[in-house]
Design a protein around this motif. Sequence first.
Motif, PDB file in Angstrom:
ATOM      1  N   ALA A 161     -11.167   4.685   5.146  1.00 11.42           N
ATOM      2  CA  ALA A 161      -9.785   4.616   6.180  1.00 11.42           C
ATOM      3  C   ALA A 161      -9.707   3.909   4.632  1.00 11.42           C
ATOM      4  O   ALA A 161      -7.884   3.801   4.194  1.00 11.42           O
ATOM      5  CB  ALA A 161     -10.043   2.994   7.215  1.00 11.42           C
ATOM      6  N   ALA A 177      -7.809  -0.005   9.263  1.00 10.99           N
ATOM      7  CA  ALA A 177      -7.353  -0.737  11.345  1.00 10.99           C
ATOM      8  C   ALA A 177      -7.002  -1.543  11.207  1.00 10.99           C
ATOM      9  O   ALA A 177      -5.939  -1.921  12.159  1.00 10.99           O
ATOM     10  CB  ALA A 177      -8.451  -0.236  11.729  1.00 10.99           C
ATOM     11  N   THR A 191      -1.828   5.450  10.524  1.00 10.03           N
ATOM     12  CA  THR A 191      -2.968   5.869   9.992  1.00 10.03           C
ATOM     13  C   THR A 191      -3.187   5.074   8.457  1.00 10.03           C
ATOM     14  O   THR A 191      -3.744   4.806   7.640  1.00 10.03           O
ATOM     15  CB  THR A 191      -3.445   6.920   9.535  1.00 10.03           C
ATOM     16  OG1 THR A 191      -2.362   8.207   8.763  1.00 10.03           O
ATOM     17  CG2 THR A 191      -3.343   8.083  10.139  1.00 10.03           C
ATOM     18  N   LEU A 198      -7.187   6.918  12.781  1.00 11.61           N
ATOM     19  CA  LEU A 198      -7.958   5.762  11.786  1.00 11.61           C
ATOM     20  C   LEU A 198      -9.011   4.691  12.642  1.00 11.61           C
ATOM     21  O   LEU A 198     -10.131   4.049  12.097  1.00 11.61           O
ATOM     22  CB  LEU A 198      -6.438   5.109  11.941  1.00 11.61           C
ATOM     23  CG  LEU A 198      -7.207   4.119  10.680  1.00 11.61           C
ATOM     24  CD1 LEU A 198      -6.515   4.552   8.981  1.00 11.61           C
ATOM     25  CD2 LEU A 198      -5.243   2.668  10.406  1.00 11.61           C
TER      26      LEU A 198
END
Length: 298
Positions: free
Chosen positions: A99, A41, A150, A91
């Motif tokens: 992730a 992220a 994402t 995300l």
Amino acid sequence: MWLVLAFAVAGGLAQLVDGTLGMGFGVTSATVLLALGVAPATASAATHAAKLPTTLISGLSHWREGNIDVRILLRVALPGMVGGFLGAVVLTSISLEAAKGWMAGLLLFFGFVILLRFGFGFRLIPVPKNGERTRWLAPIGVLGGFVDATGGGGWGPVVTPSLMTVTRHEPRKVVGTVNAAEFAVAVSVSTGFVTGAAHQDIPWLPVLGLVLGGVCIAPIAARLAGRLPHAPMGTMVGGLVILVNLVTVVSLLGGLPGWLDAILIVAWLALVGRLAWRAWEKEKAGRLAVVGNPGVNA
């Protein structure tokens, strides 16, 4: 200082590719940050923070060069903003391990998309036989924005090839429109990451380097759009993105012996180099044919 300089060089090269091919800055930047161990992220948030000034300058530069269709831009950018915001929120709400796997897998996929597009001339979407298919613009924008957020990159690999097949514009106009629309998407994605607090651990020195390099090269890339050899550049970018993210995916699955890693990396680089050379020879022959027959469209 050296860290900023190194990322400035990387940002400049990434923007040169992005500004001339319509893809590459986000995928390349996110790949580098992810390989350095930055959280997914945060890597995506950092990439989009760097995109804010670079895409603004790039969009303005393409506008000055006449490379933008405002009608197409609006019909792609607005849905892209929606998809980008949703992607950023998603995300920041999933686990770190999930992730990382998702982002590496997505970047790996787009590496193959880029390699197939420029190394083999393969199109994922069939060319329309009768006119433009503008009804596809909104879905393309939403999908491009979502995967861009994402995956840390993906707007260009999704939207550029799509617009080249669903519109009748020449490549330089598609590239310019996609670059300009990316600024709006970057604003939306950054807002989503601020909402999700993914901005708190952003490595600002690498971001500064990416911005400096990207902003300096953006006007040059806009002027060179449609003039530089697309095929070998795209092939090399796709090959490197595949290599780095494949290493990440394999490590998440348990990894390989070091000696086998080294052999496979050298073999892959040799293969990509060969593909890039063949792509350049083919593109050069095509350009010579157009020069010899001006009635043929490039």
